[in-house]
Design an enzyme around this catalytic site. Structure first.
Site, PDB file in Angstrom:
ATOM      1  N   GLU A   1       0.553   4.029   1.666  1.00  0.00           N
ATOM      2  CA  GLU A   1       0.872   4.522   3.008  1.00  0.00           C
ATOM      3  C   GLU A   1       2.045   3.747   3.602  1.00  0.00           C
ATOM      4  O   GLU A   1       2.950   4.329   4.209  1.00  0.00           O
ATOM      5  CB  GLU A   1      -0.340   4.404   3.945  1.00  0.00           C
ATOM      6  CG  GLU A   1      -1.569   5.156   3.465  1.00  0.00           C
ATOM      7  CD  GLU A   1      -2.518   4.284   2.657  1.00  0.00           C
ATOM      8  OE1 GLU A   1      -3.727   4.542   2.711  1.00  0.00           O
ATOM      9  OE2 GLU A   1      -2.063   3.345   1.967  1.00  0.00           O
TER      10      GLU A   1
ATOM     11  N   CYS B   1      -6.655   1.490   4.950  1.00  0.00           N
ATOM     12  CA  CYS B   1      -7.173   0.236   5.492  1.00  0.00           C
ATOM     13  C   CYS B   1      -6.769   0.154   6.965  1.00  0.00           C
ATOM     14  O   CYS B   1      -5.974   0.963   7.457  1.00  0.00           O
ATOM     15  CB  CYS B   1      -6.610  -0.953   4.711  1.00  0.00           C
ATOM     16  SG  CYS B   1      -4.841  -1.225   4.959  1.00  0.00           S
TER      17      CYS B   1
ATOM     18  N   HIS C   1       0.829  -1.208   0.000  1.00  0.00           N
ATOM     19  CA  HIS C   1       0.000   0.000   0.000  1.00  0.00           C
ATOM     20  C   HIS C   1       0.861   1.255   0.000  1.00  0.00           C
ATOM     21  O   HIS C   1       1.977   1.268   0.527  1.00  0.00           O
ATOM     22  CB  HIS C   1      -0.931  -0.003   1.206  1.00  0.00           C
ATOM     23  CG  HIS C   1      -2.015  -1.028   1.101  1.00  0.00           C
ATOM     24  ND1 HIS C   1      -3.073  -1.074   1.970  1.00  0.00           N
ATOM     25  CD2 HIS C   1      -2.220  -2.044   0.223  1.00  0.00           C
ATOM     26  CE1 HIS C   1      -3.872  -2.067   1.634  1.00  0.00           C
ATOM     27  NE2 HIS C   1      -3.371  -2.680   0.571  1.00  0.00           N
TER      28      HIS C   1
ATOM     29  N   CYS D   1      -2.882  -0.199   7.480  1.00  0.00           N
ATOM     30  CA  CYS D   1      -2.130   1.049   7.296  1.00  0.00           C
ATOM     31  C   CYS D   1      -2.425   2.032   8.426  1.00  0.00           C
ATOM     32  O   CYS D   1      -1.538   2.756   8.879  1.00  0.00           O
ATOM     33  CB  CYS D   1      -2.419   1.664   5.930  1.00  0.00           C
ATOM     34  SG  CYS D   1      -1.677   0.747   4.570  1.00  0.00           S
TER      35      CYS D   1
END
Length: 167
Positions: free
Chosen positions: A81, A106, A79, A109
């Site tokens: 992040e 999510c 991801h 993260c």
């Protein structure tokens, strides 16, 4: 120009500049499902950035092998992040940080941000699963959604539901 006259300067806010930068990094995404970008800011300076896609050294997403049979969603993307957090310089990892990301995070993260001293989150688009946002708010971390026009909306949780207040 006489001293009494001041030039009119129309410029975007820092928050808008950081979010636009995250949008640029999203364009580097190698994920066929969703392009996400993120930047980490300390003291009004970008110290790291990330975008989602295959792990370093792996082939880019082809849209076929990303989602294993019987599973929903990509199983191998890193991801945006997480990429941004992972590249914060070691000397700065303990500093208070702000995340600007093109999508709401999510839960994984969100947990990563909470454990690495993030003190605020700004996002542009709200993903259909909002558990990460709710978790951060529940832990006392301010969360803001930015509109495409640059307005900033504070997110709160009331009786388990997300609510918005224009800042």
């Amino acid at each position: 120009m006489p001293k009494t006259m001041q030039p009119i300067i129309n410029r975007i806010s820092r928050e808008q500049a950081f979010m636009l930068t995250a949008q640029v990094w999203a364009q580097r995404s190698t994920c066929m499902r969703r392009a996400v970008g993120a930047v980490v800011v300390i003291n009004n300076r970008i110290v790291s950035h990330g975008y989602n896609g295959a792990p370093p050294g792996d082939p880019h997403c082809d849209g076929v092998t990303c989602v294993p049979e019987g599973q929903i969603g990509c199983a191998r993307a890193v991801h945006a992040e997480a990429n941004a957090v992972n590249y914060v310089p070691d000397a700065l990892i303990g500093d208070n940080k702000t995340m600007f990301t093109t999508e709401s995070p999510c839960i994984a993260c969100a947990a990563l941000m909470m454990h690495t001293k993030f003190t605020a989150l700004y996002y542009l688009n709200e993903y259909r699963v909002v558990t990460g946002v709710k978790h951060m708010i529940g832990q006392g971390i301010p969360v803001y959604r930015m509109t495409p026009a640059g307005m900033i909306v504070k997110k709160t949780v009331v009786s388990g539901e997300l609510h918005e207040t224009l800042c």
